[in-house]
Design an enzyme around this catalytic site. Structure first.
Site: not given
Length: 230
Positions: A14, A64, A19, A66, A91, A112
């Site tokens: 990632y 992560f 993100h 969320n 972001d 999120n």
């Protein structure tokens, strides 16, 4: 003390995702300002440093996106901070790529990471909204933010990261205006007038035309008198 939180997802997969622009911003600050090496704490990667007498802790949650609020809440309680001491860099789909805005409080707008932070510490924290643009349809959002920045975005992304780093000291002091000025100097620098002045200085000067040079009056007295009445 201020807690700067960058939002993103952990792992090399990632790393260059849209993100993860919050992670990227904190990495730039840590590198440019000689912050401590990253270490694991509060379910996050943490780096510490100072801007003068202003202490700042950088936090990249490893839960992560969320579940970012778990890490932020844990760090806030440990340092005995209030939400007002926290700045979240994330972001923002509703801003054009490369744009940056500072905001205090408000809703999470469906993000999120912010949603999770709201659930753990409330809404009264500051945000630095980093524009990544919108894919055009809500169904495409997930794939869009979880895809890498294209090579074509490298220039504006680098300018934005450097601008955030330049203004980090002002952000730590809570001066959003000066922080935004620092970002703007990187992302939209004022045009220099030097080239215009040089062009004017170096441009060839027009030689006076024949019409512009006064000619001697060769008329006699009678001709002058006749011309006066014509």
């Amino acid at each position: 003390m201020r807690l700067f939180v960058g939002l993103g997802n952990p792992g090399g997969k990632y790393e260059r995702n849209r993100h993860n622009i919050g992670f990227m911003a904190l990495d730039q600050i840590a590198t440019d300002h000689g912050f401590s090496p990253w270490k694991s704490k509060f379910q996050a990667q943490v780096s510490e440093g100072k801007f003068g007498s202003d202490k700042v802790t950088l936090l990249k949650p490893q839960t992560f996106m969320n579940n970012s609020g778990q890490s932020v809440g844990e760090a806030m309680r440990f340092y005995k901070l209030t939400p007002a001491d926290i700045v979240v860099l994330h972001d923002e789909l509703d801003l054009a790529p490369g744009k940056c805005r500072v905001k205090s409080g408000g809703g999470h707008a469906g993000h999120n990471g912010l949603r999770s932070i709201h659930a753990h510490i409330g809404a009264d924290y500051d945000r630095v909204r980093l524009g990544v643009g919108h894919p055009g349809h809500k169904d495409a959002v997930s794939g869009y933010v979880l895809s890498n920045f294209p090579k074509a975005d490298a220039t504006w992304l680098d300018d934005l990261m450097r601008g955030i780093s330049d203004g980090a000291a002002q952000l730590a002091r809570g001066d959003g205006g000066k922080f935004m000025n620092a970002v703007a100097l990187r992302t939209a620098p004022p045009r220099s007038s030097t080239s215009q002045n040089t062009a004017k200085t170096n441009s060839p000067q027009k030689a006076p035309t024949e019409d512009a040079v006064p000619q001697p009056d060769t008329r006699n007295a009678m001709q002058k008198l006749m011309d006066k009445f014509n």
